[in-house]
Design an enzyme around this catalytic site. Structure first.
Site, PDB file in Angstrom:
ATOM      1  N   GLU A   1      15.021  -5.987   1.100  1.00 53.80           N
ATOM      2  CA  GLU A   1      16.322  -5.601   1.663  1.00 53.80           C
ATOM      3  C   GLU A   1      16.534  -6.362   2.960  1.00 53.80           C
ATOM      4  O   GLU A   1      15.663  -6.375   3.827  1.00 53.80           O
ATOM      5  CB  GLU A   1      16.361  -4.093   1.921  1.00 53.80           C
ATOM      6  CG  GLU A   1      17.692  -3.562   2.394  1.00 53.80           C
ATOM      7  CD  GLU A   1      17.646  -2.056   2.651  1.00 53.80           C
ATOM      8  OE1 GLU A   1      17.190  -1.317   1.760  1.00 53.80           O
ATOM      9  OE2 GLU A   1      18.038  -1.632   3.756  1.00 53.80           O
TER      10      GLU A   1
ATOM     11  N   GLU B   1      11.030   2.110   3.258  1.00 56.34           N
ATOM     12  CA  GLU B   1      10.825   2.140   4.709  1.00 56.34           C
ATOM     13  C   GLU B   1       9.927   3.290   5.160  1.00 56.34           C
ATOM     14  O   GLU B   1      10.185   3.948   6.171  1.00 56.34           O
ATOM     15  CB  GLU B   1      12.177   2.144   5.431  1.00 56.34           C
ATOM     16  CG  GLU B   1      12.956   0.859   5.164  1.00 56.34           C
ATOM     17  CD  GLU B   1      14.318   0.788   5.831  1.00 56.34           C
ATOM     18  OE1 GLU B   1      14.739   1.778   6.463  1.00 56.34           O
ATOM     19  OE2 GLU B   1      14.970  -0.267   5.719  1.00 56.34           O
TER      20      GLU B   1
END
Length: 540
Positions: free
Chosen positions: A314, A197
């Site tokens: 994810e 991220e």
């Protein structure tokens, strides 16, 4: 007001106009002449995260001992849950992975776990995994046949330029030494993922695509050097939320044959304490919004890096550890299976569920290791849905979702049906486009009364006349006591529970005449396998 009632309210407020009938007729036409996409054999994936017990959200701390650093690796239920997939892809990674150090001989500092600190990224200090712990984790992976994707720390060596922007090149020395050890121990890592991220504006921290691309080239160089002529693991990145310009730039900078897979994350249901989560799960228009992301990423890869492939690295539905009232219940399987179906249509090769265990969204209960409903949904998909994705035409209500793949074990095709409606069932007729084309060639249009009559004499799984003995397999999933928030799922009316020995229960279908219509009850899910379905694309 009781929180459970708040979550139930959206289910009770569905439009009255769709409750007036007991069931509705729906036709699904399967186009089996060619596949529209494909997945990998290990499409279903689950994550093991780094969060320590002190990770809390919304006045709850749902992680317990489910971290890479403290998970009970000897629990027999854990091993059996992984082995049942034969194999299951496991992605090791999460928010704290860019603060993980590796306890190699040249680390130069104590190898301590994460601690809660003010001002730290996500509120925690750096943490470290010892080589002894890494050995123990790999023992589990080797004994269960897991396919492993490991997420590397991509912030090491960089400096913080502003509040969330980090700059400077990656310092690969600690990661390289960790990878050297992994190679020396012959641990079969399938893929190394770089960062978590950090793409686009990032979550907590971000790195520019230009520098990120250069660092990927360095990672690929390290892999080439360490693995030599042996099979090389894949390089996957960036493990973040999709940003079209950033992702395109990453492919441009890293260049051909460096980045094997582009991983992106999805949390499309909102915060874990949002009372609208159940309503969103059962809203077909809302669910379909993520198709825009899947489609855009597919096009970005085709245009800027066709050597790469899309992965969902994810996805937990509701962010901040999931919803304790939804993510571990039967209701969540509508979101989860719909995500698997949607993403597969856009050539997604891997879909990693957050998590295998940990938080509220674990496939396994964090405390007991007993499977939650989504575990069985994942297992059925893995066993029944093959890698070839087929196109479908569907007539009828948008509350019935349909996805079709080539069959995985017995040939033919496997059909997934999701009935999002709480009071209306669907009577589903499945047709092969071979038959529809045959009917159209005789001047008969799809879906008219003549075609419906024709199915009495023509097998709707192929172009040959039916002998009347052909069977299909049906796996109907429903909630215990009809409660969508139940923690127990029923398969053809039988509770899915561990055996007395702690084994995963057998998942038996019921066999039905292939030409009879399929009834999908309100708020239920059905996998339907047609072993004799004539799909040319599935026989190649």
């Amino acid at each position: 007001m009781n929180l459970w009632f708040i979550f139930l309210l959206p289910l009770l407020c569905l439009p009255a106009r769709v409750r007036s009938e007991d069931y509705s007729d729906v036709t699904v036409i399967v186009r089996g002449s060619e596949t529209i996409a494909s997945t990998s054999d290990e499409f279903v994936c689950a994550t093991i995260d780094w969060w320590p017990p002190e990770k809390c959200n919304y006045d709850q701390c749902p992680w317990g001992r489910a971290s890479v650093l403290n998970l009970d690796l000897t629990n027999p239920l854990l091993a059996k849950a992984i082995q049942a997939f034969s194999p299951l892809r496991i992605r090791v990674g999460g928010s704290l992975q860019d603060q993980v150090l590796y306890g190699t001989p040249n680390l130069g500092s104590p190898c301590d776990p994460f601690t809660k600190v003010s001002g730290g990224l996500f509120g925690f200090s750096q943490g470290c995994i010892t080589l002894e712990r890494w050995d123990a984790i790999n023992d589990l992976f080797l004994n269960t046949g897991a396919v492993v994707t490991f997420g590397l720390n991509a912030l090491q060596g960089r400096r913080q330029i502003s509040r969330s922007v980090w700059g400077g090149p990656w310092n690969s020395s600690n990661a390289r030494e960790f990878m050297e050890y992994t190679v020396s121990m012959n641990y079969p890592i399938d893929s190394w993922e770089f960062g978590n991220e950090l793409s686009g504006s990032g979550i907590g921290a971000s790195v520019g695509a230009e520098q990120y691309g250069k660092d990927l080239v360095e990672l690929q160089t390290i892999i080439n050097e360490l693995y030599g002529d042996s099979r090389k693991p894949l390089v996957v990145a960036p493990g973040g939320f999709y940003d079209q310009k950033w992702f395109a730039q990453l492919l441009k900078v890293s260049g051909p044959n460096v980045l094997n897979a582009m991983t992106h994350h999805i949390y499309n249901l909102g915060a874990g304490n949002d009372p609208q989560v159940p309503d969103r799960i059962l809203n077909p228009q809302y669910l379909s919004r993520t198709s825009d992301t899947f489609r855009s990423l597919q096009l970005t890869i085709q245009r800027h890096g066709p050597w790469s492939a899309p992965w969902v690295g994810e996805a937990g539905g509701a962010y901040n550890s999931g919803s304790r009232l939804v993510s571990n219940t039967f209701l969540n399987s509508f979101w989860y299976l719909d995500q698997l179906g949607q993403s597969a249509k856009y050539d997604t090769k891997v879909y990693c569920r957050q998590t295998l265990i940990g938080g509220n969204y674990g496939l396994l209960d964090t405390d007991t290791f007993v499977p939650n409903p989504d575990y069985y949904s994942a297992l059925l998909w893995h066993r029944l849905m093959g890698t070839g994705v087929l196109s479908t035409d569907i007539s009828g209500s948008s509350y019935l979702r349909a996805y079709v793949h080539c069959g995985k074990q017995k040939g033919g095709v496997a059909l997934l049906l999701l009935n999002l409606h709480q009071s209306m069932g669907f009577m589903v007729s499945v047709r092969n486009d071979l038959n529809v084309n045959l009917a159209e060639g005789q001047g008969i249009r799809r879906d008219n009364v003549f075609v419906r009559g024709l199915k009495r004499t023509v097998s709707w799984v192929g172009s040959k006349a039916s002998d009347g003995y052909s069977k299909r397999e049906e796996y109907h999933l429903s909630a215990k006591d009809g409660n969508p928030f139940a923690r127990t799922m029923l398969l053809n009316g039988v509770p899915l529970e561990l055996t007395e020995d702690g084994d995963i229960p057998p998942l038996y279908p019921v066999e039905v005449s292939v030409n009879s219509p399929i009834y999908v009850a309100p708020l239920t899910i059905a996998f339907i396998v047609f072993p004799d379905f004539e799909a040319e694309a599935c026989g190649r």
